[in-house]
Structures are given as C-alpha cells and as structure tokens.
Design a protein around this motif. Structure first.
Motif, PDB file in Angstrom:
ATOM      1  N   ASP A   1      48.320  35.613  37.992  1.00  0.00           N
ATOM      2  CA  ASP A   1      48.067  36.875  39.560  1.00  0.00           C
ATOM      3  C   ASP A   1      47.175  36.802  39.851  1.00  0.00           C
ATOM      4  O   ASP A   1      45.872  37.030  39.446  1.00  0.00           O
ATOM      5  CB  ASP A   1      48.145  38.343  38.536  1.00  0.00           C
ATOM      6  CG  ASP A   1      48.494  39.576  39.952  1.00  0.00           C
ATOM      7  OD1 ASP A   1      47.243  39.236  40.975  1.00  0.00           O
ATOM      8  OD2 ASP A   1      48.939  41.115  39.550  1.00  0.00           O
ATOM      9  N   GLU A   2      47.239  36.320  40.624  1.00  0.00           N
ATOM     10  CA  GLU A   2      45.882  36.355  42.513  1.00  0.00           C
ATOM     11  C   GLU A   2      45.218  37.720  42.392  1.00  0.00           C
ATOM     12  O   GLU A   2      43.473  36.914  42.209  1.00  0.00           O
ATOM     13  CB  GLU A   2      45.961  35.896  43.160  1.00  0.00           C
ATOM     14  CG  GLU A   2      46.860  34.332  42.903  1.00  0.00           C
ATOM     15  CD  GLU A   2      47.168  33.253  44.624  1.00  0.00           C
ATOM     16  OE1 GLU A   2      46.844  34.357  45.735  1.00  0.00           O
ATOM     17  OE2 GLU A   2      48.100  32.831  44.815  1.00  0.00           O
ATOM     18  N   GLU A   3      45.531  38.145  42.009  1.00  0.00           N
ATOM     19  CA  GLU A   3      44.473  40.090  42.606  1.00  0.00           C
ATOM     20  C   GLU A   3      44.502  40.427  41.450  1.00  0.00           C
ATOM     21  O   GLU A   3      43.301  40.430  41.302  1.00  0.00           O
ATOM     22  CB  GLU A   3      44.913  40.367  43.888  1.00  0.00           C
ATOM     23  CG  GLU A   3      45.728  40.107  45.293  1.00  0.00           C
ATOM     24  CD  GLU A   3      46.180  40.648  46.322  1.00  0.00           C
ATOM     25  OE1 GLU A   3      46.681  42.168  45.690  1.00  0.00           O
ATOM     26  OE2 GLU A   3      47.471  40.555  47.027  1.00  0.00           O
ATOM     27  N   LEU A   4      44.649  40.215  40.772  1.00  0.00           N
ATOM     28  CA  LEU A   4      44.768  41.242  39.388  1.00  0.00           C
ATOM     29  C   LEU A   4      44.274  40.644  38.324  1.00  0.00           C
ATOM     30  O   LEU A   4      44.070  41.590  37.154  1.00  0.00           O
ATOM     31  CB  LEU A   4      46.150  42.490  38.744  1.00  0.00           C
ATOM     32  CG  LEU A   4      46.451  43.320  40.666  1.00  0.00           C
ATOM     33  CD1 LEU A   4      47.946  44.730  40.164  1.00  0.00           C
ATOM     34  CD2 LEU A   4      45.191  44.619  41.004  1.00  0.00           C
ATOM     35  N   SER A   5      44.480  39.735  37.787  1.00  0.00           N
ATOM     36  CA  SER A   5      44.557  39.223  36.579  1.00  0.00           C
ATOM     37  C   SER A   5      42.690  39.575  36.230  1.00  0.00           C
ATOM     38  O   SER A   5      41.561  39.189  36.889  1.00  0.00           O
ATOM     39  CB  SER A   5      44.408  37.690  36.594  1.00  0.00           C
ATOM     40  OG  SER A   5      43.630  37.287  35.998  1.00  0.00           O
ATOM     41  N   LEU A   6      42.801  40.340  35.047  1.00  0.00           N
ATOM     42  CA  LEU A   6      41.671  39.891  34.424  1.00  0.00           C
ATOM     43  C   LEU A   6      40.650  38.550  33.990  1.00  0.00           C
ATOM     44  O   LEU A   6      39.326  39.007  33.642  1.00  0.00           O
ATOM     45  CB  LEU A   6      41.316  41.062  32.926  1.00  0.00           C
ATOM     46  CG  LEU A   6      41.902  42.557  33.238  1.00  0.00           C
ATOM     47  CD1 LEU A   6      42.895  43.129  31.608  1.00  0.00           C
ATOM     48  CD2 LEU A   6      41.276  42.773  33.657  1.00  0.00           C
TER      49      LEU A   6
ATOM     50  N   LEU B   1      42.139  40.896  27.452  1.00  0.00           N
ATOM     51  CA  LEU B   1      41.059  41.923  27.190  1.00  0.00           C
ATOM     52  C   LEU B   1      40.241  41.177  25.812  1.00  0.00           C
ATOM     53  O   LEU B   1      38.766  40.866  25.543  1.00  0.00           O
ATOM     54  CB  LEU B   1      40.112  43.203  26.688  1.00  0.00           C
ATOM     55  CG  LEU B   1      40.850  43.828  28.091  1.00  0.00           C
ATOM     56  CD1 LEU B   1      40.141  45.132  26.950  1.00  0.00           C
ATOM     57  CD2 LEU B   1      38.785  44.005  28.505  1.00  0.00           C
ATOM     58  N   GLU B   2      41.041  40.932  24.405  1.00  0.00           N
ATOM     59  CA  GLU B   2      40.508  40.317  23.650  1.00  0.00           C
ATOM     60  C   GLU B   2      40.144  38.377  23.907  1.00  0.00           C
ATOM     61  O   GLU B   2      39.281  38.008  23.087  1.00  0.00           O
ATOM     62  CB  GLU B   2      42.148  40.218  23.140  1.00  0.00           C
ATOM     63  CG  GLU B   2      42.252  40.934  21.825  1.00  0.00           C
ATOM     64  CD  GLU B   2      43.201  40.969  21.187  1.00  0.00           C
ATOM     65  OE1 GLU B   2      44.312  39.865  20.683  1.00  0.00           O
ATOM     66  OE2 GLU B   2      43.779  41.883  20.306  1.00  0.00           O
ATOM     67  N   VAL B   3      40.879  38.075  25.122  1.00  0.00           N
ATOM     68  CA  VAL B   3      40.842  36.474  25.911  1.00  0.00           C
ATOM     69  C   VAL B   3      38.619  36.599  26.312  1.00  0.00           C
ATOM     70  O   VAL B   3      38.098  35.948  25.965  1.00  0.00           O
ATOM     71  CB  VAL B   3      41.639  35.730  26.282  1.00  0.00           C
ATOM     72  CG1 VAL B   3      41.177  34.781  27.355  1.00  0.00           C
ATOM     73  CG2 VAL B   3      43.061  36.141  26.029  1.00  0.00           C
TER      74      VAL B   3
END
Length: 851
Positions: free
Chosen positions: A95-100, A67-69
């Motif tokens: 993570d191809e599916e869950l990465s923020l 989130l900071e990124v």
C-alpha cells in the motif's frame, strides 16, 4: 542449495548491498519456500542473520503485525549506522499510501512481488531452451518447489520435467513404477499439466505409445498391463498365451530392461501389497492360470501368482515320473518367489518339495552305500550313525523323512501331488527295507551282538553311575537315533555334549527297553514270562509295568526322584521342591511313543519333533538347582512310514504258545516261523529264558490288529540304534532377559491355521546404528513347553530352528503348530547361543483352528 535459490539470494543480496534495508512484498506467497530454506548463521539482537549470496543480513518475517516488524528492526535501523536487514511480508500487497513500513522503504528499498516465473526463466535458461521454458512459465500451477526441481534436474537432454518434481524422483523408471501403484499424485499431475509429459516419458522409456485418453486411471491400467505382460512374456521359454500376445510387445533392449526394472521395483517391500493386488487383477484380465502355461515353460521370475503353483506342480510331476534331477533344477530357480514369501502355506508346499528332493537324493546315496557294507554288524551301525565326511550317516534319510511327513500333515491335499508323494515314500520304503534286511542278517550272524557299541543294559553302570552327582537320567520313550542327533545339536549351547550310538535290547518294546536301562541290568538281565505276563528280570526282580520298574528303582537307589518330562518343563514350585537336593533324578518322557501309538498318523510327527525342545528346556530347569550332569537316552527307536502297511506287508503270526504279540515282534514258545521272519531264542540273546522271539526279517508287520504306520519291536537300525547323549551343563541355566532386543509383529489376533507367520526385527536394544546380525530361535510355547516351531522364512528353510536377523531388515518367520489341542500360545524369541529371552508375547494368543 539449488540454482533457483542461489539466483534469488543473489538478487536480494545485490539490493542489500545498495540500500541495506529491503522490504519484500509477496502477495501470492510464492517465496515462502525460499525463506523456509535459508539457514541462520548468527544473530543480530534478537534477529537471525542469514546469507544472501555474498551478503549477510538480519531477517524479519511478517506474521500479522506491522508494528511488531517496526519494533523488531528499530534497533538496527534507527541510528547513524544502519545494519543490513531483509523484511519479508508473505501474503501482503504493498500500500503506497498507508503502509506502516513506508519509512523503512524510503530508508532502504522495497521489492514488490518480484515475478517468480521471471526468476525461474532466468535460472532455467542454463538448462532448457526458450521454447521449453515458455511452456513452463505459462503454467500458473507450478510452484517454487516445481521450478526448484526443474532447475536442479541434471537430465537436460530429456527436456524440462514437471513429473520429477512431483514425485521427487530423478530416475524415470522408478518414477513410472511409483505412479503405477500410487494414484495420490494424479490431481497434481493434472493441475500442473504434466499428463503429456507422462505419456512422452512412458513412450520413451517403455516403447508404449499411449492414447490421448485424459483419464490417468485408464492410462495407469494400460501401462501396468504392458509392464507385467511383457515381463511375463520375456521370461517364458515357449510360446505365450494368445491373451498375452495381444498386448503390445517391447521392441528394443532398452525397453526390455526398463520393463524388468519397473516390475522388479513394484515387488519391493514398499509396493508389495499394491503389486499383489495389481498382478492378480491383470492375471484375471488376461485369463491366466495353471493351465495357461506348463510349469516347465516358465522362467525364474514369478510375475503372476499362478506361476509358482504351476512350477511346483511341474516339480511334483517330474518327481512322480522319476526325473528328480529336472525337478531340482526347476525348484532351485524358483523357490524364492515374491508370492511364496508372502504366504506361509505356499512356503510350506515349496519346503515339502525341497524335502522330497532331498529325500530322493539321500535315498539314492544310501542305497548305493548299502551294497558296500560288509558282513560286520558294527560296520552297519557305523554307516548308519557316522557324522563326518561326504559319506555321512544313513540316519539323515530318516531325519528328512520325519521332517517331510511332519510338513505333509499340515499341507492341504489339493496343493500336493499324490503320485509324487507316493513315489518319494516308495523310495524311502525301498531303502528302509534294504537296510533292515541287510542289518538283520549281519546282526544274526554276529550272534545278536554289535562289538564295540554300548549295549543298552550297560548304560546305567557305564554312564549314569559314573557321572558326578547330582545327575539326571532322561529317558525318552521311542527316541530313535536321528532325533537324538537333533537334540544333541540343540544342547550344545547348554554345555559339553557327546553323542554315541547304543544298541537296544530285543525285542525293542517299552517293557524290555525301560528295564534294560535300570541299575543291575549289566550283570543280570533277562526277558521272561511269569504268570502269563511278559516282563524283565534283574536279580530275581520281575518287572512287567511302569509301577514295578519304579519300585525296583526306588529300592535300588534310595532317595532317587522320578518325574515326567511335562512336569519338569512346566516347573511348578511343587516339582522344583520335589527335585531339589536329589542326587539322582530320572525324567521320563512318553510323548513320542504316545503320539505314534495313539495319535492320527497325520499329526504324530509334529508332536514327536516338539520333544527335542522340551528336553532342552527341562535340562535348563534342572541346571538352575545345581544338576550339572545328565544322560539322555531311549528305551528303543521306531519305524514310521507315510502310510499304513499294505496287506502284502502283513505277516501271519507264529502259532504255538503266544505270550505277547506286537506288530514287529512275537514272544512265546513253539509254533512255526512264518516266511519273511526270523526266530531267535532267548538264550541266544543272553537271557535265562525259554522264550523265543520272532521278528520280521524286513520292514513288514505281523497281523496284530490296528493299522498304524508307527512300529517298533523289531531289529531294524531305526528300532535298535538309540542315541546315548551325555552333557555337562554350564552355568546355572537361567534364561536371562534382554529388553527391547527384538520386536515381533504377529499380524493376527488368533492362530487359525497350523501354519502361521510373524515378522521379527532387531529392536532398539540390539545395538542401534552399530548393531550386528543376530542368531535367534523363535518358538511358540504353552505352559512352558514348545507347541510350535519355526520352520521357514522368506529366505528358505530354517536349520535347527535358528534364524539370522539382519539390522534394519524385518524377516517373516513361518511356524508349524505341533499340538492342535492347545487353546492359547505365546511367541518367544531366544538368543540362539545363550537362550536369553529377547522377546515374549505380553499376552497369550488364542488358538482357534478351523476359524
């Protein structure tokens, strides 16, 4: 930057150019070092901007929060115009599916775990073959730093080097030297598979083929033995011991040069302690000691500890066999060895060797000029005291002898050669005898006067009385001329100094000489006997002891103040109050005569030398209360030999009516004149007296009891020629203080030996980066007086106690303790030109001799 950094930056820069946003995953943390290297040149919002080849981009480094990124880059990626940005995620797997960060990846591109080995391969191709690169990239232990070092290595002809990256060294001989003394890299060498490279490097540089032994400790031992044994062998002028020849020898010039360079590197300051331990171990393994090789067969390099001992013993042997020239050649080549510089006791032995050679040379020179002296007494005094030209004064022989005997007193007998010491002492005795015999003859022929030279009885009227008041007269009992030369040199920084010789009254004993320095002596002076006591007579005032002389002085010069030298040096409030305001101050010192008469010969010389510093300190104290003028002189000089006079040198005392008998004079009436002596009547000496004085005609002594090697009373140059020093003191004499000018590291908690050393370096108060070399005078004091003098440094002997300290270079200074009765001392470092205090021990250092 290095080639690997430039290549990676170019790859990232290309992606920035195409997509503006690059999200770089680095699960194995292989690129952290790369991002540590990048430099921020500007800022975009709160983000640093750095160069990636020909592109500039903001950099965001993940530190645990996606989130900071997102918040950090939202401002520069959320509008219609997208700024360039690189998001680096160390230790993160994509993570191809869950990465923020999926939206950012779609906006730009992702760079998931780019293979460092592949990057390295492409970079290294410009320097190494594919075969060499294959071996490197398969090694999973190699890091970004290793590949960076390989990519930067200019030595492509040697192939890829992991070792250079490990040690941070590009020079392989320096690398080998570092590995020999430092085992801290062994685990890394093993982990990165660099053992084989190490073996190949040793063989290429040194010609030593190592076994396939995997233990680095054993390999290190073999290489160290090879290097030291071969340096030792290459330096020999004769055949090497069998234990050394059993070690593989070098076969080419390049291998020999590498061996010498590595051994020299090991002896540098940063490796010195490790080298000493290593060399001692190998010396023991090879069974080497002073009996292994003659000192004459050793070269100019001390690989092993035993070598300097073997060489100095050979020097002593040559001196004992009257071959000082060969001893000098050998000494000159070896006197600055690694081992000598580490041990003050060894420095002292070599300094003794140097002084013995100097004495031999001076003895020959003086002996050669004695025969050229004519029949005039004044010419003999000039020859003894002159201080200009190549034919400088004979007094230098006495000075060297005093310095040598001072040093011999604190050196273990096992480190010396009795025959060599005896030979040098014999040479001094021979020349002193010739000087005495020649001078006594011309002195007698001249009617016991020396035209053109001030007589002692004229010193008060011609020098003390004519000085502008307030004036100080410092009388140092038994200070012979050569000590006066040393004192005058020490006083030069305090003011205008002039030194001339004077002639002491006969007989040259304290009751006579002290009285001859009193006012009125120039017009009326005699040596007489009264009520069975020998004394001096001035204007019908008979004086036979210190008390009577002081009473006469007080009566003759009202308001005069007298004090002992020790009182002035200590400078208590009582002493200062007593002296302040006096127009004439007489300072009396009996340290030299007291040491010679009552102290063991072995240590008397050390005590005598300390008086020079004490007189200088006393004059500084007097200057603080406005005494600008001073006269320094002595009642008589002395002879001091290395050992007691043998029976053959002891004369029978005259018979007749004895008034007093000393080792070097008989005073009385009648009796016979023993062979080897000369009689002179009081009348011929200018005395209104019926007494005769009988003196040894050489350097012999009368049988008067005792066995001291210290004598006075006779008519030798050493006993009769006294220094007459006048000085006009400049300034107020206050010792100023400069903070942080030098630093001192004693390296011990207590002084346990008469020879001890400290490390001195210029401090932050000496000018920083613009500092220049500084001349300093290190001393050790107790209760205001000097109790130990600096005698040696790693660069050799110290002249007049002055040491030159270079910026950025510490220097070890060896002290010689002159007073073994003190319980504590403090180290002081003074500016040699101004006497400003540059350092003073914060606490007293205990003295525990024998511990």
């Amino acid at each position: 930057m290095h080639p690997l950094h430039e290549y990676i930056a170019r790859q990232i820069g290309d992606k920035i150019k195409d997509r503006h946003v690059v999200v770089m995953y680095d699960e194995r943390n292989e690129y952290a070092a790369f991002f540590d290297e990048i430099v921020a040149h500007a800022e975009l919002g709160d983000l640093p901007v750095s160069d990636f080849d020909n592109r500039r981009a903001a950099v965001v480094r993940y530190s645990g929060s996606f989130l900071e990124v997102r918040y950090a880059v939202e401002a520069i990626t959320g509008g219609d115009s997208i700024d360039d940005v690189v998001i680096y995620l160390p230790g993160v797997r994509r993570d191809e599916e869950l990465s923020l960060l999926l939206e950012l990846e779609k906006l730009g591109t992702h760079y998931a775990q780019p293979a460092l080995q592949q990057m390295a391969r492409l970079t290294l191709r410009k320097r190494f073959t594919d075969v060499a690169i294959d071996g490197l990239v398969k090694n999973q232990a190699l890091s970004y730093a290793d590949f960076a070092a390989l990519a930067s290595d200019p030595g492509t002809a040697e192939g890829a080097s992991i070792l250079k990256g490990i040690f941070g060294q590009s020079d392989t001989t320096t690398l080998i030297a570092s590995w020999i003394v430092d085992e801290s890299h062994d685990a890394e060498i093993q982990a990165k598979g660099a053992v084989d490279e190490l073996q190949r490097t040793v063989e290429a540089r040194l010609g030593l083929r190592l076994s396939d032994e995997p233990a680095l400790a054993r390999l290190r031992s073999n290489v160290a033995r090879y290097v030291l044994a071969n340096e030792f062998r290459l330096d020999l002028t004769g055949e090497a011991p069998s234990s050394v020849t059993s070690v593989q020898a070098t076969t080419t010039d390049s291998h020999e040069k590498a061996v010498r360079k590595i051994a020299e590197s090991l002896r540098e300051i940063k490796h010195a302690d490790a080298y000493a331990k290593l060399a001692d171990q190998i010396q023991g393994d090879l069974g080497l000691d002073e009996r292994s090789v003659s000192g004459a067969g050793l070269g100019s390099i001390d690989t092993f500890r035993f070598e300097e001992r073997a060489v100095v013993r050979e020097c002593f042997r040559l001196m004992a066999s009257s071959n000082a020239a060969s001893a000098r050649t050998l000494s000159d080549a070896r006197s600055h060895s690694f081992w000598i510089e580490r041990d003050p006791a060894r420095k002292a032995v070599w300094e003794a060797c140097r002084l013995m050679l100097e004495m031999d040379d001076l003895a020959r020179r003086v002996e050669g000029t004695i025969s050229k002296a004519n029949g005039k007494a004044e010419k003999w005094v000039d020859r003894y005291t002159r201080d200009q030209g190549e034919d400088r004064g004979w007094y230098r022989l006495d000075q060297a002898q005093r310095q040598l005997e001072t040093l011999l007193a604190v050196i273990d007998d096992d480190d010396l050669d009795e025959k060599a010491v005896a030979a040098i002492r014999s040479a001094y005795d021979r020349v002193a005898r010739k000087m005495a015999e020649g001078f006594i003859k011309v002195y007698a022929y001249a009617g016991w006067t020396v035209p053109g030279v001030t007589h002692q009885t004229a010193i008060w009227s011609e020098f003390v009385a004519k000085q502008r008041k307030p004036v100080a007269l410092v009388i140092v009992d038994a200070m012979r001329y050569e000590i006066g030369v040393e004192l005058a040199a020490r006083l030069e920084k305090l003011g205008e100094v002039k030194l001339v010789p004077a002639i002491s009254a006969l007989p040259s004993i304290t009751p006579v000489g002290m009285a001859a320095l009193l006012p009125g002596a120039s017009s009326s002076f005699s040596v007489v006997e009264k009520n069975g006591k020998l004394g001096s007579l001035i204007d019908d005032n008979f004086m036979h002891n210190r008390e009577s002389r002081l009473q006469y002085l007080q009566a003759k010069v009202p308001g005069i103040v007298t004090a002992n030298l020790s009182e002035v040096v200590a400078w208590s409030s009582v002493t200062k109050k007593k002296i302040t305001g006096a127009q004439v101050v007489v300072v009396l010192s009996s340290e030299i005569d007291g040491a010679g008469e009552s102290t063991e010969n072995r240590y008397a010389r050390s005590i005598m030398g300390g008086v020079v510093a004490d007189v200088a300190r006393a004059l500084q104290k007097l200057a603080t209360i406005g005494i600008e003028n001073a006269v320094i002189t002595a009642d008589h000089g002395h002879l001091f030999f290395g050992s007691e006079r043998e029976d053959s040198m002891r004369l029978e005392a005259p018979g007749g009516e004895k008034v007093e008998l000393h080792r070097r004079c008989w005073i009385g009436r009648g009796g016979a004149t023993p062979p080897g002596s000369v009689r002179v009547s009081g009348a011929k000496l200018g005395y209104a007296s019926d007494l005769d004085v009988v003196l040894p005609a050489s350097v012999s002594v009368f049988k008067s009891g005792g066995d001291l090697a210290y004598h006075h009373g006779g008519a030798s140059l050493q006993e009769l020629v006294i220094p007459l020093i006048t000085i006009h003191l400049k300034g107020d004499g206050v010792q100023k203080v400069e903070k942080n000018a030098v630093s001192v590291k004693p390296g011990f908690d207590a002084v346990t030996n008469r020879i001890f050393s400290v490390e001195i370096a210029l401090g932050g108060g000496s000018g920083g980066m613009f500092a220049e070399a500084r001349r300093v005078r290190p001393v050790a004091i107790c209760d205001g007086r000097e109790v130990a003098a600096a005698k040696m440094t790693s660069n050799g002997a110290i002249e007049d106690g002055v040491v030159v300290v270079e910026p950025g270079k510490a220097i070890n200074v060896a002290f010689l303790l002159s007073d073994d009765q003190v319980k504590t001392l403090k180290i002081q470092v003074l500016d040699a030109d101004t006497d400003a205090v540059l350092y003073a021990s914060p606490e007293a250092i205990p003295v525990r001799l024998g511990v």
